[in-house]
Motif scaffolding. Structure first.
Motif, mmCIF file in Angstrom:
data_model
loop_
_atom_site.group_PDB
_atom_site.id
_atom_site.type_symbol
_atom_site.label_atom_id
_atom_site.label_comp_id
_atom_site.label_asym_id
_atom_site.label_seq_id
_atom_site.Cartn_x
_atom_site.Cartn_y
_atom_site.Cartn_z
ATOM 1 N N GLN A 189 1.351 -0.942 -0.262
ATOM 2 C CA GLN A 189 -0.116 -0.155 0.472
ATOM 3 C C GLN A 189 1.020 1.104 -0.305
ATOM 4 N N GLU A 190 2.081 1.902 0.509
ATOM 5 C CA GLU A 190 3.122 2.195 0.748
ATOM 6 C C GLU A 190 3.540 2.855 -0.412
ATOM 7 N N LEU A 191 3.734 1.646 -0.959
ATOM 8 C CA LEU A 191 4.096 1.832 -2.024
ATOM 9 C C LEU A 191 3.774 2.223 -3.368
ATOM 10 N N GLU A 192 2.574 1.381 -3.549
ATOM 11 C CA GLU A 192 0.963 2.179 -4.652
ATOM 12 C C GLU A 192 1.066 3.661 -4.331
ATOM 13 N N ALA A 193 0.985 4.224 -3.158
ATOM 14 C CA ALA A 193 0.272 5.420 -2.528
ATOM 15 C C ALA A 193 2.062 6.335 -3.002
ATOM 16 N N LEU A 194 3.475 5.817 -2.711
ATOM 17 C CA LEU A 194 3.973 6.459 -3.630
ATOM 18 C C LEU A 194 4.704 6.713 -5.105
ATOM 19 N N LYS A 195 3.296 6.049 -5.462
ATOM 20 C CA LYS A 195 4.424 5.120 -7.307
ATOM 21 C C LYS A 195 3.403 6.273 -7.709
#
Length: 80
Positions: free
Chosen positions: A30-36
């Motif tokens: 989830q954190e990765l997707e938010a940053l992307k």
């Protein structure tokens, strides 16, 4: 052989370490997707992406190890 999905659900319900790792893995995703989703990433955010990917992979590797160990235990008990 136990189906992967059923085994994952069983381990999530009955193995505290597996449950913790799965929750962490999902949180990293989830954190990765938010940053992307950001149009621009600072240097710190780019470094965080690399860090998240490593943490996510480590969690997945450990979960796979638990799955492998569970399968081996189940197959050795079935042959006894």
């Amino acid at each position: 052989m136990i189906e992967q999905e059923a085994l994952v659900e069983r381990l999530t319900a009955g193995n505290e370490e597996f449950r913790r790792l799965r929750e962490a893995h999902q949180g990293y995703e989830q954190e990765l997707e938010a940053l992307k989703q950001r149009p621009y990433l600072s240097t710190d955010q780019q470094q965080r992406i690399g860090e998240i990917k490593k943490l996510k992979l480590a969690a997945k590797d450990r979960m796979e190890g638990i799955i492998r160990q569970t399968r081996q235990t189940a197959s050795s008990q079935a042959t006894v």
